[in-house]
Design an enzyme around this catalytic site. Sequence first.
Site, PDB file in Angstrom:
ATOM      1  N   ARG A   1      42.890  42.087  44.203  1.00 34.43           N
ATOM      2  CA  ARG A   1      42.707  42.543  42.824  1.00 34.43           C
ATOM      3  C   ARG A   1      43.265  43.944  42.593  1.00 34.43           C
ATOM      4  O   ARG A   1      43.780  44.237  41.516  1.00 34.43           O
ATOM      5  CB  ARG A   1      41.213  42.453  42.456  1.00 34.43           C
TER       6      ARG A   1
ATOM      7  N   ASP B   1      25.517  44.196  30.749  1.00 38.04           N
ATOM      8  CA  ASP B   1      26.372  43.968  31.903  1.00 38.04           C
ATOM      9  C   ASP B   1      27.281  45.184  32.042  1.00 38.04           C
ATOM     10  O   ASP B   1      27.472  45.941  31.079  1.00 38.04           O
ATOM     11  CB  ASP B   1      27.199  42.683  31.725  1.00 38.04           C
TER      12      ASP B   1
END
Length: 275
Positions: free
Chosen positions: A34, A142
């Site tokens: 990533r 979140d």
Amino acid sequence: MDITAADFLRFRDYFYRKTGIYFEESKRYFVDKRLEERAKKRGCEDFRSYFNLLRFDRDDELQAVINLMTVNETYFLREAYQLDCLVNSLMNEVAWRKRPGQRIRIWSLPCSTGEEPFSIALSLLERWKGLNDWDVEILASDIDTQVLQKSREGIYEKRSLQHLPSDWLQRYFQPLPGSSRGSYQLNQEVRESVGFSRINLYSASEVASLGKMDIIFCRNLLIYFDDLSRRQAAERLYDALNPGGFICLGHSESMSRISPLFKVRKFPDALVYQK
């Protein structure tokens, strides 16, 4: 782009300081892949140049990396036994301690794409008789801004909805015309019953900004922290609760191994932790 062992450790330590999330060596392939994708997208040819970009443009770039690194696997009515406990035991006990006119507040974190807080809302609508007598506020948070946007849209594929009773699906969801994957959108009234915000549990000030809660669902988050971060998170969750408030953890998590601040409560449907 070549990411060395030393590069991985530098990133891991930086990310840990910012989020409390700790990557074991076994996660290195996941992390490296990533980072390489993100560095290429930002036009960086090596790790050093990208890491400098990350540190000095940290607000926007760090959020982008957080969105890449967090895992968001969830579905409606996950660990349903805790929702049974919510409607059969927790809500009644919390309401018993409240004075008329006081609000019952529930916090879901990490909320991912919204399945958990919306499961809470639907369970209360369908199964808790006290809902007509009490003002209930559901907050969800979140650290990933992309999943928060998806939560607000309330669009889900069949895989996320497979455990919902068919009458709930018919009552609260509308099929989206032309969707090749059979997507449904939750109705506006239920979507607006949950307030979504970006909160980093590692930030005491961000947690405090939400105010006091009566019930917290914090499932499958602490497994990504190391021992120190877990204890600090437990302290923040404790401070976020009203006296006598409850916290529900994931089935593989145990607050008793993390902090002595909470006492164990065994209800017919589930084991939870109480302030």
